[in-house]
Enzyme design. Structure first.
Site, PDB file in Angstrom:
ATOM      1  N   CYS A   2      21.329  28.704  29.774  1.00 51.36           N
ATOM      2  CA  CYS A   2      20.458  27.745  30.460  1.00 51.36           C
ATOM      3  C   CYS A   2      19.312  27.325  29.537  1.00 51.36           C
ATOM      4  O   CYS A   2      18.812  28.126  28.749  1.00 51.36           O
ATOM      5  CB  CYS A   2      19.844  28.276  31.750  1.00 51.36           C
ATOM      6  SG  CYS A   2      21.045  28.623  33.019  1.00 51.36           S
ATOM      7  N   ARG A  29      22.599  25.561  24.915  1.00 45.08           N
ATOM      8  CA  ARG A  29      22.224  26.706  25.751  1.00 45.08           C
ATOM      9  C   ARG A  29      22.971  26.724  27.086  1.00 45.08           C
ATOM     10  O   ARG A  29      22.905  27.703  27.823  1.00 45.08           O
ATOM     11  CB  ARG A  29      20.721  26.690  26.036  1.00 45.08           C
ATOM     12  CG  ARG A  29      19.862  26.825  24.805  1.00 45.08           C
ATOM     13  CD  ARG A  29      18.417  26.845  25.205  1.00 45.08           C
ATOM     14  NE  ARG A  29      18.097  27.989  26.013  1.00 45.08           N
ATOM     15  CZ  ARG A  29      17.664  29.151  25.547  1.00 45.08           C
ATOM     16  NH1 ARG A  29      17.503  29.308  24.262  1.00 45.08           N
ATOM     17  NH2 ARG A  29      17.400  30.148  26.363  1.00 45.08           N
ATOM     18  N   TRP A  76      24.144  27.209  32.408  1.00 44.37           N
ATOM     19  CA  TRP A  76      25.246  28.071  32.001  1.00 44.37           C
ATOM     20  C   TRP A  76      25.383  29.040  33.168  1.00 44.37           C
ATOM     21  O   TRP A  76      24.566  29.935  33.338  1.00 44.37           O
ATOM     22  CB  TRP A  76      24.869  28.795  30.710  1.00 44.37           C
ATOM     23  CG  TRP A  76      25.945  29.609  30.080  1.00 44.37           C
ATOM     24  CD1 TRP A  76      26.909  29.182  29.207  1.00 44.37           C
ATOM     25  CD2 TRP A  76      26.144  31.023  30.228  1.00 44.37           C
ATOM     26  NE1 TRP A  76      27.704  30.240  28.824  1.00 44.37           N
ATOM     27  CE2 TRP A  76      27.253  31.372  29.441  1.00 44.37           C
ATOM     28  CE3 TRP A  76      25.514  32.025  30.967  1.00 44.37           C
ATOM     29  CZ2 TRP A  76      27.734  32.679  29.353  1.00 44.37           C
ATOM     30  CZ3 TRP A  76      25.982  33.321  30.884  1.00 44.37           C
ATOM     31  CH2 TRP A  76      27.088  33.636  30.079  1.00 44.37           C
ATOM     32  N   ASN A 102      15.506  29.667  33.776  1.00 43.00           N
ATOM     33  CA  ASN A 102      16.461  30.282  32.846  1.00 43.00           C
ATOM     34  C   ASN A 102      16.312  31.782  32.984  1.00 43.00           C
ATOM     35  O   ASN A 102      15.208  32.301  32.801  1.00 43.00           O
ATOM     36  CB  ASN A 102      16.146  29.840  31.405  1.00 43.00           C
ATOM     37  CG  ASN A 102      16.873  30.691  30.368  1.00 43.00           C
ATOM     38  OD1 ASN A 102      17.995  31.129  30.597  1.00 43.00           O
ATOM     39  ND2 ASN A 102      16.234  30.924  29.245  1.00 43.00           N
ATOM     40  N   GLY A 103      17.413  32.457  33.321  1.00 44.52           N
ATOM     41  CA  GLY A 103      17.354  33.914  33.471  1.00 44.52           C
ATOM     42  C   GLY A 103      18.130  34.333  34.699  1.00 44.52           C
ATOM     43  O   GLY A 103      18.971  33.585  35.207  1.00 44.52           O
ATOM     44  N   GLU A 466      34.121  39.205  11.068  1.00 46.83           N
ATOM     45  CA  GLU A 466      33.417  37.949  11.341  1.00 46.83           C
ATOM     46  C   GLU A 466      34.396  36.759  11.331  1.00 46.83           C
ATOM     47  O   GLU A 466      34.296  35.858  12.170  1.00 46.83           O
ATOM     48  CB  GLU A 466      32.285  37.746  10.318  1.00 46.83           C
ATOM     49  CG  GLU A 466      31.523  36.448  10.426  1.00 46.83           C
ATOM     50  CD  GLU A 466      30.848  36.191  11.785  1.00 46.83           C
ATOM     51  OE1 GLU A 466      30.794  37.110  12.631  1.00 46.83           O
ATOM     52  OE2 GLU A 466      30.427  35.057  12.002  1.00 46.83           O
ATOM     53  N   LYS A 470      34.932  34.291  14.533  1.00 48.59           N
ATOM     54  CA  LYS A 470      34.793  32.827  14.475  1.00 48.59           C
ATOM     55  C   LYS A 470      36.021  32.183  15.108  1.00 48.59           C
ATOM     56  O   LYS A 470      35.910  31.260  15.891  1.00 48.59           O
ATOM     57  CB  LYS A 470      34.670  32.325  13.026  1.00 48.59           C
ATOM     58  CG  LYS A 470      33.325  32.485  12.352  1.00 48.59           C
ATOM     59  CD  LYS A 470      32.185  31.710  12.930  1.00 48.59           C
ATOM     60  CE  LYS A 470      31.503  32.402  14.039  1.00 48.59           C
ATOM     61  NZ  LYS A 470      30.483  33.317  13.953  1.00 48.59           N
ATOM     62  N   GLU A 473      36.219  32.805  19.093  1.00 49.32           N
ATOM     63  CA  GLU A 473      35.210  32.228  19.981  1.00 49.32           C
ATOM     64  C   GLU A 473      35.311  30.710  20.105  1.00 49.32           C
ATOM     65  O   GLU A 473      34.918  30.153  21.117  1.00 49.32           O
ATOM     66  CB  GLU A 473      33.792  32.658  19.606  1.00 49.32           C
ATOM     67  CG  GLU A 473      33.235  32.069  18.351  1.00 49.32           C
ATOM     68  CD  GLU A 473      31.785  32.493  18.098  1.00 49.32           C
ATOM     69  OE1 GLU A 473      31.016  32.615  19.042  1.00 49.32           O
ATOM     70  OE2 GLU A 473      31.443  32.694  16.910  1.00 49.32           O
ATOM     71  N   HIS A 489      47.560  52.867  10.815  1.00 51.96           N
ATOM     72  CA  HIS A 489      47.324  53.904  11.832  1.00 51.96           C
ATOM     73  C   HIS A 489      47.525  53.365  13.247  1.00 51.96           C
ATOM     74  O   HIS A 489      46.999  53.928  14.199  1.00 51.96           O
ATOM     75  CB  HIS A 489      45.909  54.478  11.668  1.00 51.96           C
ATOM     76  CG  HIS A 489      45.715  55.154  10.343  1.00 51.96           C
ATOM     77  ND1 HIS A 489      46.328  56.349  10.025  1.00 51.96           N
ATOM     78  CD2 HIS A 489      45.025  54.787   9.233  1.00 51.96           C
ATOM     79  CE1 HIS A 489      46.009  56.689   8.780  1.00 51.96           C
ATOM     80  NE2 HIS A 489      45.224  55.747   8.280  1.00 51.96           N
ATOM     81  N   LYS A 589      24.601  29.773  23.291  1.00 50.57           N
ATOM     82  CA  LYS A 589      24.041  30.106  21.984  1.00 50.57           C
ATOM     83  C   LYS A 589      23.135  31.332  22.048  1.00 50.57           C
ATOM     84  O   LYS A 589      23.095  32.140  21.126  1.00 50.57           O
ATOM     85  CB  LYS A 589      23.255  28.895  21.465  1.00 50.57           C
ATOM     86  CG  LYS A 589      22.638  29.072  20.090  1.00 50.57           C
ATOM     87  CD  LYS A 589      23.686  28.974  19.027  1.00 50.57           C
ATOM     88  CE  LYS A 589      23.166  29.183  17.634  1.00 50.57           C
ATOM     89  NZ  LYS A 589      24.243  29.591  16.707  1.00 50.57           N
TER      90      LYS A 589
HETATM   91  O1  M6R Z   1      20.898  35.323  18.497  1.00 46.87           O
HETATM   92  P1  M6R Z   1      21.635  36.560  18.092  1.00 46.87           P
HETATM   93  O2  M6R Z   1      21.973  36.592  16.664  1.00 46.87           O
HETATM   94  O3  M6R Z   1      20.944  37.810  18.548  1.00 46.87           O
HETATM   95  O4  M6R Z   1      23.008  36.478  18.909  1.00 46.87           O
HETATM   96  C1  M6R Z   1      23.942  37.502  18.842  1.00 46.87           C
HETATM   97  C2  M6R Z   1      25.292  37.031  19.304  1.00 46.87           C
HETATM   98  O5  M6R Z   1      25.233  36.599  20.635  1.00 46.87           O
HETATM   99  C3  M6R Z   1      25.832  35.889  18.432  1.00 46.87           C
HETATM  100  O6  M6R Z   1      25.911  36.268  17.096  1.00 46.87           O
HETATM  101  C4  M6R Z   1      27.233  35.468  18.911  1.00 46.87           C
HETATM  102  O7  M6R Z   1      28.152  36.472  18.649  1.00 46.87           O
HETATM  103  C5  M6R Z   1      27.630  34.153  18.249  1.00 46.87           C
HETATM  104  N1  M6R Z   1      28.270  33.288  19.196  1.00 46.87           N
HETATM  105  C6  M6R Z   1      28.551  34.325  17.124  1.00 46.87           C
HETATM  106  O8  M6R Z   1      29.018  33.142  16.573  1.00 46.87           O
END
Ligand code: M6R
Length: 594
Positions: A2, A29, A76, A102-103, A466, A470, A473, A489, A589
């Site tokens: 949000c 957001r 969101w 927001n929250g 990582e 990517k 997600e 394993h 985000k």
């Molecule tokens: O703002 P932050 O780095 O604390 O956020 C952590 C994760 O939510 C963030 O890295 C998330 O995994 C991203 N979508 C990755 O691309």
């Protein structure tokens, strides 16, 4: 998670186009609903609906609303499906109070029950709707808007940044926050409230950061902040050095590809933090243990930090997911430096852990967003110089986080050789980016794939994790990162004919062993995509396809460079699948709930 915005213009002009512009910048957001509320002719006017900003605007013409002050929201969903009814702003039943939030209000059900018994009628399934009803109730009891908001926050529990307007006190916005971000912008043409700075970069550079429980009263004359005892708080004004253009696509199709292309600059700019890092290290003094705490991509940067600090500085280093941190609390002491890595600086899990760590240890935040909660609560701060990152998938902030960690490790161990290797990284990244067309074409080969594996050893293991994150997600394809030696394993059983396996093979100590792992999966039918040194002929014969990287990229700095093709692959596969890489479903985000 949000986004909220508020604006009051100094002159009597329509605020809706500005509110719309600001809230559009926060689409990262939340993108399941949007709504605006403005005030004019003694009435609150509301336009809101579910859907992307552009869809709702086409339907409702959001910029066409009367009034020179108002509030706006992108949602969101947490409580209640995305729907018009559940979209913000929410109002009381007489339409005298409108609120954006927001929250999460954790005790909303009991409040709702109580208010219902008192005769309040609720229209939505949201937790937020109790807020305008509470404010209305307290205003009925003769509290002014500011004090009605104050009484409301005595009742609600949870995380919130809220902004409220009322027909009973026009030309005023009252806002407050606890555990959700809120900034106040002092612009030339008016005053602004927002969840994050990209919303208001175009309008205000001077920023105030309200603390938990402070009440912000904004009118045409200016901004006043009151503490919980109604005393005026003299807030420091900080100036943001980001430009509005930095939060625009600037000709790129998506923010993600723009941000991938900004990575060399992000590294160069972050390297300027060396002196600050030296000062932090000098001040920390005797350091017996480092403990990284983070989530998601920032967690993967932290894992690289463990390999680096343990191997070059010889200091025991742990990496803990912020949401699991509480189990490690008893191991902390004043000789431990607890390092919080976060792009947003507002991640709820990390903030919770930071408050705990602050009680026993020195804390350091490695954060991209200036003025965010982690920067205000940690003992020391390294600001990654990546500029605003809008795409939900972290890219340039990841390499900027890595750069900070490498600088920290190099300064700590006085490793001049590593420092000079770091200087070469921006050029190496740009070389990879020159292969954009090749990687785009390559990505078309994987349209059939439902699962991917990513393998790497040592420094390349977090890169594998990582790369897989990517992919999953943004493309919604299952991707699994593994330490190359761990595959045998168990997960080797999953390798079948044609399954794509990405193997990260920079030249160095781990090369031969990882090559054996490549052969293991190849002999079981995997479709191997390898990342390795240009000119590595043996790799060419063993893998199905190779993305060549400059052979001068040594294993130790490979994480900063080898991640780039993996980001590009995820991006282009996502485009092939027809998804929006900037706004993956279900994700936001900044994750401001635990
Ligand atoms: O703002 P932050 O780095 O604390 O956020 C952590 C994760 O939510 C963030 O890295 C998330 O995994 C991203 N979508 C990755 O691309």
């Amino acid at each position: 998670m949000c986004g909220i915005v508020g604006c009051i213009l100094k002159e009597d002009e329509d605020v809706a186009p500005i509110l719309f512009d600001c809230i559009s910048k926060l689409e990262y957001r939340g993108y399941d609903s949007i709504g605006l509320a403005t005030f004019s002719d003694n009435k609150i006017h509301i336009k809101k609906d579910k859907g992307k900003i552009i869809e709702v605007d086409n339907k409702l013409n959001l910029t066409d609303m009367p009034g020179s002050f108002g509030i706006a929201h992108v949602r969101w969903a947490t409580h209640g499906d995305p729907s018009k009814m559940n979209s913000h702003p929410h109002v009381d039943e007489e339409n005298t109070v409108a609120v954006v939030h927001n929250g999460i209000i954790e005790n909303y059900l009991e409040i709702k029950e109580k208010l219902t018994l008192e005769g309040h009628v609720f229209k939505s399934e949201t937790d937020t709707e109790v807020i305008p009803h509470l404010i209305q109730k307290f205003m009925d009891e003769k509290f002014d808007l500011e004090h009605a908001v104050r009484k409301t926050i005595e009742v609600i529990e949870g995380a919130y940044a809220i902004a409220a307007i009322s027909t009973r006190e026009p030309n005023k916005i009252v806002a407050t926050r606890k555990d959700s971000p809120l900034i106040v912008g002092l612009g030339e043409n008016g005053y602004y409230l927002a969840s994050d700075s990209p919303a208001i970069l175009k309008y205000a550079k001077d920023i105030i950061y309200p603390e938990k429980g402070e009440i912000v009263i904004v009118d045409r004359e200016g901004v006043i902040v009151h503490d919980e005892f109604d005393n005026v708080v003299n807030k420091q004004i900080e100036t943001i050095n980001w430009t509005p253009e930095m939060a625009e696509k600037e000709g790129y199709e998506h923010f993600m590809i723009k941000e991938i292309n900004e990575q060399a600059t992000a590294v160069t700019n972050t390297l300027t933090q060396k002196e600050n890092i030296q000062e932090i290290i000098d001040d920390v003094g005797d350091l017996q243990r480092v403990c990284f705490v983070a989530c998601g991509t920032s967690y993967h940067a932290s894992l690289t930090g463990k390999y680096l600090i343990e191997s070059i500085a010889g200091i025991p280093t742990d990496v803990i997911l912020a949401s699991e941190f509480k189990y490690s609390v008893n191991t902390l002491n004043d000789k431990t430096l607890v390092v919080f890595i976060s792009q947003s600086g507002e991640t709820a899990d990390s903030l919770k852990a930071l408050d705990v760590a602050n009680q026993t240890s020195k804390t350091l935040g490695i954060v991209n967003v200036a003025g965010s909660a982690i920067t205000r609560r940690a003992d020391y701060v390294i600001q990654t110089q990546a500029g605003p990152e809008i795409g939900v998938a972290a890219t340039k902030t990841y390499v900027a986080q890595l750069t900070s960690i490498y600088l920290f490790a190099a300064v700590l161990s006085k490793n001049e050789e590593l420092l000079s290797e770091l200087e070469k990284v921006p050029a190496f990244i740009d070389e990879v980016l020159e292969q954009d067309d090749f990687i785009k074409e390559l990505s078309k080969r994987y349209n059939y794939a439902r699962d991917f594996f990513y393998l790497g050893r040592g420094y390349s293991y977090p890169t594998a994790l990582e790369g897989a994150l990517k992919l999953k997600e943004i493309s919604y394809i299952h991707g699994e990162g593994y330490a190359a030696g761990e595959l045998k394993h168990g997960p080797l059983a999953l390798i079948d004919e044609g399954i794509p396996v990405v193997v990260i093979l920079p030249p160095g100590d781990n090369y031969r062993k990882t090559m054996s792992n490549l052969e293991e999966v190849k002999s079981r039918g995997a479709n191997v995509l390898a990342l390795g040194a240009e000119g590595d002929e043996s790799l060419k014969t063993k893998a199905d396809v190779v993305i060549p990287i400059n052979p001068d990229v040594k294993e130790i700095i490979a994480p900063l460079v080898y991640i780039v093709p993996l980001q590009l692959i995820a991006y282009y596969i996502t485009l092939e699948k027809g998804h929006d890489p900037d706004k993956p479903k279900n994700l936001a985000k900044c994750v401001t709930v635990e």
